[in-house]
Motif scaffolding. Structure first.
Motif, PDB file in Angstrom:
ATOM      1  N   TYR A   1       0.827  -1.207   0.000  1.00  0.00           N
ATOM      2  CA  TYR A   1       0.000   0.000   0.000  1.00  0.00           C
ATOM      3  C   TYR A   1       0.860   1.256   0.000  1.00  0.00           C
ATOM      4  O   TYR A   1       0.465   2.293  -0.540  1.00  0.00           O
ATOM      5  CB  TYR A   1      -0.971  -0.008   1.178  1.00  0.00           C
ATOM      6  N   ARG A   2       2.035   1.190   0.584  1.00  0.00           N
ATOM      7  CA  ARG A   2       2.979   2.318   0.516  1.00  0.00           C
ATOM      8  C   ARG A   2       3.392   2.546  -0.936  1.00  0.00           C
ATOM      9  O   ARG A   2       3.550   3.677  -1.382  1.00  0.00           O
ATOM     10  CB  ARG A   2       4.213   2.054   1.384  1.00  0.00           C
ATOM     11  N   VAL A   3       3.563   1.449  -1.686  1.00  0.00           N
ATOM     12  CA  VAL A   3       3.887   1.555  -3.108  1.00  0.00           C
ATOM     13  C   VAL A   3       2.722   2.218  -3.846  1.00  0.00           C
ATOM     14  O   VAL A   3       2.923   3.119  -4.667  1.00  0.00           O
ATOM     15  CB  VAL A   3       4.214   0.166  -3.713  1.00  0.00           C
TER      16      VAL A   3
ATOM     17  N   ASP B   1       0.607   4.275  -2.626  1.00  0.00           N
ATOM     18  CA  ASP B   1       0.626   5.689  -2.252  1.00  0.00           C
ATOM     19  C   ASP B   1       1.578   6.481  -3.150  1.00  0.00           C
ATOM     20  O   ASP B   1       1.236   7.572  -3.628  1.00  0.00           O
ATOM     21  CB  ASP B   1       1.038   5.869  -0.792  1.00  0.00           C
ATOM     22  N   CYS B   2       2.754   5.929  -3.387  1.00  0.00           N
ATOM     23  CA  CYS B   2       3.744   6.605  -4.247  1.00  0.00           C
ATOM     24  C   CYS B   2       3.239   6.716  -5.683  1.00  0.00           C
ATOM     25  O   CYS B   2       3.368   7.763  -6.320  1.00  0.00           O
ATOM     26  CB  CYS B   2       5.072   5.872  -4.219  1.00  0.00           C
ATOM     27  N   ILE B   3       2.665   5.629  -6.179  1.00  0.00           N
ATOM     28  CA  ILE B   3       2.149   5.630  -7.552  1.00  0.00           C
ATOM     29  C   ILE B   3       1.011   6.637  -7.703  1.00  0.00           C
ATOM     30  O   ILE B   3       0.903   7.327  -8.727  1.00  0.00           O
ATOM     31  CB  ILE B   3       1.674   4.211  -7.953  1.00  0.00           C
TER      32      ILE B   3
ATOM     33  N   SER C   1       0.519   9.423  -5.993  1.00  0.00           N
ATOM     34  CA  SER C   1       0.866  10.814  -5.668  1.00  0.00           C
ATOM     35  C   SER C   1       0.654  11.791  -6.824  1.00  0.00           C
ATOM     36  O   SER C   1       0.049  12.846  -6.634  1.00  0.00           O
ATOM     37  CB  SER C   1       2.296  10.912  -5.148  1.00  0.00           C
TER      38      SER C   1
ATOM     39  N   GLN D   1      -3.974  12.591   1.399  1.00  0.00           N
ATOM     40  CA  GLN D   1      -3.230  11.394   1.786  1.00  0.00           C
ATOM     41  C   GLN D   1      -4.112  10.371   2.492  1.00  0.00           C
ATOM     42  O   GLN D   1      -3.638   9.652   3.371  1.00  0.00           O
ATOM     43  CB  GLN D   1      -2.057  11.800   2.673  1.00  0.00           C
TER      44      GLN D   1
ATOM     45  N   HIS E   1      -5.788   3.192   4.426  1.00  0.00           N
ATOM     46  CA  HIS E   1      -5.159   3.941   5.515  1.00  0.00           C
ATOM     47  C   HIS E   1      -6.009   3.973   6.781  1.00  0.00           C
ATOM     48  O   HIS E   1      -5.532   4.435   7.809  1.00  0.00           O
ATOM     49  CB  HIS E   1      -4.915   5.394   5.107  1.00  0.00           C
TER      50      HIS E   1
END
Length: 168
Positions: A14-16, A18-20, A22, A38, A43
């Motif tokens: 899920y962090r990945v 989030d980056c994608i 952004s 965010q 989350h």
């Protein structure tokens, strides 16, 4: 009981995501750095509203004239209330906590959640919601203990104030 407010860890995948996401969130926020939302479904953690201490919380009455709400199933709104370029919410408040590593949560019509992305600083920007809707915001530490919060300021996304404060 306090354990029921303890935020969960967010899985690395899920962090990945989030980056994608952004750049898309930047676009959906109207190409404004202070409007990058965010908050995504992965989350949040549903919590029991009965364990929230209202004395340590802050009630905010929504002030946004947007026609979009966040009630019902995701398919009913597709998250457009978080997309200012499509007429989503723009009014915000800045919440402050004496802790510098904490989490924000909210009790609102149909939702009782804590956000699982930590706030690394004393402030966070949250949207007020639609006009007249009452939302109770609260803060918790990493162990799920509730911490007092207060309202520091308010504004409209894109106003250039509090650019470095994350929008949750």
């Amino acid at each position: 009981m306090k354990k029921q407010l303890k935020p969960k860890s967010i899985a690395p995948i899920y962090r990945v995501f989030d980056c994608i996401l952004s750049p898309f969130m930047f676009l959906l926020g109207g190409l404004k750095m202070d409007s990058i939302q965010q908050t995504h479904g992965w989350h949040t953690l549903d919590v029991d509203p009965n364990v929230v201490d209202l004395k340590k919380s802050l009630t905010v009455i929504g002030s946004d004239a947007s026609k979009f709400n966040n009630f019902g199933r995701i398919i009913d709104h597709l998250g457009v209330f978080h997309m200012p370029i499509f007429g989503g919410w723009k009014n915000y408040v800045i919440l402050e906590c004496k802790d510098t590593f904490w989490y924000v949560g909210w009790l609102s019509k149909g939702f009782s959640q804590v956000h699982c992305l930590p706030i690394k600083g004393s402030k966070v920007k949250v949207l007020t919601g639609i006009k007249g809707n009452k939302t109770v915001f609260f803060g918790v530490d990493k162990n799920g203990n509730q911490v007092p919060i207060k309202k520091l300021a308010q504004g409209i996304l894109g106003d250039g104030k509090y650019k470095s404060v994350p929008l949750y």
